[in-house]
Design a protein around this motif. Structure first.
Motif, mmCIF file in Angstrom:
data_model
loop_
_atom_site.group_PDB
_atom_site.id
_atom_site.type_symbol
_atom_site.label_atom_id
_atom_site.label_comp_id
_atom_site.label_asym_id
_atom_site.label_seq_id
_atom_site.Cartn_x
_atom_site.Cartn_y
_atom_site.Cartn_z
ATOM 1 N N ASP A 227 -1.759 -0.032 -2.026
ATOM 2 C CA ASP A 227 -0.905 -1.259 -2.511
ATOM 3 C C ASP A 227 -1.295 -2.628 -1.745
ATOM 4 O OD1 ASP A 227 0.978 -2.627 -3.537
ATOM 5 O OD2 ASP A 227 2.870 -2.008 -2.432
ATOM 6 N N THR A 228 -1.231 -2.573 -0.435
ATOM 7 C CA THR A 228 -1.519 -3.799 0.060
ATOM 8 C C THR A 228 -2.472 -3.760 1.272
ATOM 9 O OG1 THR A 228 0.240 -3.635 1.886
ATOM 10 C CG2 THR A 228 0.919 -4.663 -0.212
ATOM 11 N N ALA A 229 -3.057 -4.680 1.689
ATOM 12 C CA ALA A 229 -4.164 -4.421 2.698
ATOM 13 C C ALA A 229 -4.249 -5.911 3.374
ATOM 14 C CB ALA A 229 -5.609 -4.230 1.931
ATOM 15 N N GLN A 230 -4.607 -5.878 4.753
ATOM 16 C CA GLN A 230 -4.836 -6.924 5.275
ATOM 17 C C GLN A 230 -5.966 -6.744 6.353
ATOM 18 O OE1 GLN A 230 -1.702 -5.536 5.933
ATOM 19 N NE2 GLN A 230 -0.436 -6.894 4.645
ATOM 20 N N ASN B 254 -8.353 -9.501 2.301
ATOM 21 C CA ASN B 254 -7.331 -10.814 2.197
ATOM 22 C C ASN B 254 -7.410 -11.629 3.581
ATOM 23 O OD1 ASN B 254 -6.737 -9.904 -0.183
ATOM 24 N ND2 ASN B 254 -5.115 -8.624 0.601
ATOM 25 N N LYS C 276 -7.461 -17.163 2.100
ATOM 26 C CA LYS C 276 -6.191 -16.929 1.204
ATOM 27 C C LYS C 276 -5.773 -18.484 1.113
ATOM 28 C CE LYS C 276 -1.897 -14.453 1.391
ATOM 29 N NZ LYS C 276 -1.249 -13.406 2.242
ATOM 30 N N LEU D 237 -5.633 -0.818 5.282
ATOM 31 C CA LEU D 237 -5.131 -0.708 3.748
ATOM 32 C C LEU D 237 -3.751 0.302 3.844
ATOM 33 C CD1 LEU D 237 -8.204 -0.177 3.102
ATOM 34 C CD2 LEU D 237 -7.299 -0.708 0.885
#
Lengths: 420, 420, 420, 420
Positions: free
Chosen positions: B23-26, B53, B58, B30
């Motif tokens: 779903d999300t990642a930084q 990201n 960003k 992940l």
């Protein structure tokens, strides 16, 4: 602009006709760094069917970025991809009775065409492909081999083989029965035509000069493919996603191609994305047999899903596109009526429209005149003889009229100049 | 996950080994929909050198979107493109004494490779290209023809011709002098080798199994190309943009390829983008002779320029990459030391690292074991015999240690299992 | 016959229809080991225009052998070769106002075709060639690539490329203007047709089913080639040397091809020999750039020169051929008249004649019936639908009548069998 | 000679070095029109192993002609063909334990090579073929694609593909293990080598420079082919029929190729003829799938059968060939001994012998000097650096000594000239 002259390759092209530096854009308008605004009858060569930075897609995109949604996902499962697939199935495939499997190739038109050709060859065990005169399918070797333009073909540097061009609809102005040549070759064991794996076709040729194939021609082609057990690939990269009215340009013919190529406007925000749709029985890929690093452009999935929800939940967009197309057509007919017989010929379907100039060079002159008046249009056709009108589908009626006024003036100025 | 099973083509692959929905990642992490977090030793197959990201990119991206900067620009001049070109020249080309012209092909690695091959053929008037054993250059027909993997080649459905493979560095473990075969063929009028337009090479083969070419081999290759008047194309799609330490992977050899292919991490945010760098005397393209709808992905230009400013204004990133690479190497050496002689072989350069397993299947088993422990790694090599370690270059030391601990455990578990 | 069954490859074909062992032959007759005599309406597939072992050629051949003339000479100068060249110039080229240079390729039809294609490509720098539906030019890869028959093409084992088939004369029964398709493709920069080096054509297609091209079609083709700067190659391997009346089959059209391929009957005694005739301005070969060990078959030169002196010093042969051809044609018309409309169609020119059967299999049945009656004939056409009548040009009127009687009986028997 | 200058194509080559007009010939001697006699160390480029017009074959040939035996028979059964097959089986195949099926392709070396390649591709379903550096297999497209010489390849006018050259024996002077490169490529799924249908090889390269492959190399090659399930084709066109001693040149290695190509000396009288020998399990041709008008050259069958009976009923010819070969070798060694180290290198096997000159141009000068002295020899090798000695196998010892004396003088004169 020095930086471009100094650093960018000679391959650059659009900037040569529009030598300004663009900065921002909304809907059907672009603005350059000097604050001048341009009306857009070009739409990113068909990649901006919903206009520049459509607000209905922008917000979900910003939100996804803000919350650090996965941006780059290859073919990993992601929420954004799942939502796109789900939406695509619900709003596009199911209502049209289509049960395609969805492949995500590299995110360009050429990549989906390459995947389609590879798959067709794998399925059939044959190498050859039938393409059509004045087709355009892309610039990588596989896609280029089925493309018509001789300048572009020449760039390959190797002989482009495994494809045989056949006459597109109306190539002989209706004087020859449809498929006379292809059908005869396929039925003759001595014809010398290598048995084809597939036929690849655009329902309306864009780069080729805005040439629409008639419904009965498309049906005849589908029937011919079926009779000869050849796969039918529709390259809907430019004409799909509503450009001609319906979501898929082939819907009006009631046919179901074996493979469909989508790209350009599918993301809805000008973001790179491509799909290859495959009838389930032909989904014979092995895992990873075709891939590409950017096949999981999740930002594009987000905007694509939003675009489907926004524009394809009902038939408003389709009807609006057809109506606007008619409006352009009327204007072009009117222009043709003012010129000597046959020197200006309106062409097209939906919001893919063109005006064909009998005299070489006049289409380009008209586009230049339009640019001076703040309107972006490009030419098409093997000799750049067609002035191409492809506004965003979301253009307002007022903007459309404004643009058509410029078109009228530009055509008028060009014809005057030519007569002088 | 039903939606993927139901709708997505069988061609999907990564998701088969990592059957969760991200779903999300930084940065180097992940997160899946169930809230589980994964450490990333994969980095989008090399497209995420700065991690997921990255906040430094960003913000400019959000700002550009907010203010409706041109998103999709083909090869129109835009502010974002100008800034990218300017920054690329100032921070990348000029400091390295390079004066390449910049081509923007379609935004994928395959597209830049296709453009490079076409241009080399056009320049020289020759069709043939030399590639290397276990090369990977992409999946479109031109790029695939210079790729080694037989499964992938088989997907073409036509015989792939016009390329001849030559032994990559160390193909014979140092027992054969470099270029013995190629040099001899080129010098022998009776060899039967079609005179090549170009040699295409990766300085470190990624998909091929993390095989680094020695500096002297690269220098020898450049020299051979010069002597025989063959163009040298370096495909820096995966190893460029700092993956091996310096911005261009070929810098350590002090060579200047005639054409350079860049993609993957050039945008810095996982956004599709590609560049073909061309020595000015070889910029012989005609306008539009190679193009692609998504060649003006302005969002990518924004993040790419930001990434250059953030990471390439000094040599901090390069030194950090080399140091982290050494750290991994030490760990792999340590692991190799615990195993039977020659059964585990560390490989690589910078942050492109691999561990080669003598016994088939163990690399994949180790990656599976790592996934269970929350670490993403993939295999490479013709028989998937190499465990590939490619974290973001921006991974923290703590994350790196965490990941290496998982690697140690996973290798240990695999070897135990194999011994049992 | 056991030795053939035991030792000869399955590729053998004629012997399957004529399962006897032939021993001797004179003129239009062959004799088998059991003393049975066969009348010959086949003429060595066109290689025996002067019949078997013609006495006028036999004596010079025996004499040359007796005195140990050089038999095998490659392209060394020999007396026999000089005399052939001199005679060919005096009796063939000069009277017809032709100034071709003479190349001696390997001594088969395929070899002259290969040399012609290579030369045309060298001259023009283009790779592609235009051939025609149902063409037959030979079985080596170059010649096969311009041949139509799908079974024969399939034997190549590789995709045959660089050739595009165009409709031969009458392919659409006169309903489509000549060259509509080819001319349009060549004039359209977007057609996708690779610019051809040459067109290769038979004036009467033999293997293709005895299809004569009309004079005006041949003239139109020559004109088209001239307009588009494409070389015109006439493959006169089967139809040359008088088969259709004049020495060269293209004489009736008053055209001068750029390259002419001759073989089969040129030696006059069934001895392997081939010529490639080249307009002087196109004789751009380097020494030895095309060759072949048996290109100096001096026995063939001896008989070829004798044949020219014997048969081509005046127009007796030509007139006789035309007269005999008419005689056959009348018989075939008469047969057609007895059958249901359109079920039997006479075809041909000079002594290349055919009878096309609407019903599949009947041509082969008729040939089998003729064989039982002591007459040799074979079938032609993509579906073997044509009974082919090609007697020696030197057949006597009595023999011709005898053969035609058998033809009448055999057709009758076949039709009766089919009706039953 | 005017007629040749006026009429013959520029492609002619041998006549340029030997500018006389030959008339008659017997055994190892040719005579020109001025009554001068030439000793023949050339033997029709290997097509005259039994010398010119051998009386043992001449009489049967004359007799066959006198009695009007069938001359031209395609693949009809004839007495002459049956006798050849029977004799070939009895004297060649059976004594050597070979059970090949016999195909009669068109009567040239190129045609048998084309048939072999087509069949290998058909059998395996693969397109690619492995050939060797400095190979020569013929001038038609298929044969040329596996030939090394760059001048000859350039004549094709299209890129020659589907073949990959591998190092012939001793290409690296023994410094690299045999088949290191090929074996590694075949065993590596990532090598990029298209899986080959076949390997085609000459046991001694003639045109390539008289390069003999060692017995163990040939055995290694056969073994490699077997291990990788690749067909082994031996092109014995020049080295077969006793040129190296035994009937088949590969006999010394004890291998049984899957397909064997024979031509040149098989007829024994310089008459065009070729055979393709096929292991029974690979005789997968359909009837007529490969053919050629002159595949039934019955005069050649008559002399071929007579030659087998005369020369291959016992081992006298083989022993004599080996002895004469040794005699030449001794002379060449002696010559090499008189020159500076390594500047003259003797090469060869049986009666295929060569002397390699380190200094470019000296081999041609020596052949010119020999011609002045009445001896015919040609050069070979990629740079024409080898003086080629290939007398008829039937040359008398006295003639051999006479020729070797001329060789000694000519080499001496050349070296003196070079030193001056």
């Amino acid at each position: 602009m020095t930086v471009f002259d100094d650093l960018e390759s000679e391959v650059r092209s659009y900037c040569r006709n529009w030598p300004v530096v663009f900065d921002t854009a909304q809907g059907a308008r672009l603005n350059d760094v000097d604050g001048r605004s341009y009306l857009d009858f070009f739409a990113g060569a068909g990649a901006l069917n919903y206009g520049h930075n459509p607000p209905q897609l922008k917000e979900p995109l910003l939100e996804y970025l803000r919350r650090d949604g996965v941006t780059h996902g290859l073919d990993m499962y992601t929420v954004a991809k799942g939502e796109f697939l789900h939406t695509f199935e619900e709003l596009v495939l199911r209502p049209r009775g289509l049960d395609y499997k969805v492949q995500f190739p590299g995110p360009t038109g050429a990549n989906t065409v390459e995947s389609a050709l590879k798959l067709a060859r794998k399925i059939t065990g044959r190498e050859s492909v039938i393409n059509f005169t004045n087709a355009f399918h892309g610039m990588t070797l596989g896609a280029l081999s089925v493309t018509g333009n001789s300048m572009k073909r020449g760039g390959a540097g190797i002989p482009l083989v495994h494809a045989t061009p056949m006459p597109f609809d109306n190539y002989f102005d209706g004087t020859v029965p449809d498929f006379l040549w292809l059908d005869r070759l396929l039925g003759d064991a001595g014809s010398g035509l290598n048995e084809p794996a597939a036929v690849i076709v655009e329902t309306v040729q864009g780069e080729g000069g805005i040439n629409p194939a008639r419904v009965e021609w498309l049906q005849g082609l589908a029937d011919l493919c079926h009779r000869h057990e050849i796969l039918l690939i529709v390259d809907d990269v430019q004409m799909g996603v509503g450009r001609t009215g319906p979501f898929f340009s082939f819907e009006i013919a009631g046919i179901q191609p074996d493979i469909v190529c989508l790209s350009k406007s599918i993301s809805g925000y000008g973001l790179p994305m491509a799909l290859t749709l495959i009838k389930p029985e032909y989904d014979q890929w092995g895992p990873g047999e075709h891939n590409g690093t950017f096949r999981g452009n999740n930002l594009a999935f987000v905007t694509a899903a939003a675009a489907l929800r926004e524009f394809w939940s009902d038939d408003v967009m389709e009807r609006s596109t057809l109506a606007k197309g008619e409006r352009i057509h009327d204007t072009l007919e009117e222009l043709a009526g003012t010129a000597r017989d046959g020197t200006l010929v309106p062409k097209g379907r939906g919001l893919a429209r063109g005006l064909c100039f009998a005299q070489p060079g006049l289409a380009a002159k008209t586009c230049a005149a339009a640019f001076e008046r703040g309107l972006l249009m490009e030419t098409a056709g093997p000799s750049d003889e067609v002035m191409k009108i492809m506004p965003p589908l979301t253009i307002t009626d007022a903007e459309l009229e404004e643009g058509l006024t410029v078109v009228r003036e530009s055509v008028g100025a060009t014809l005057e100049g030519a007569a002088a």
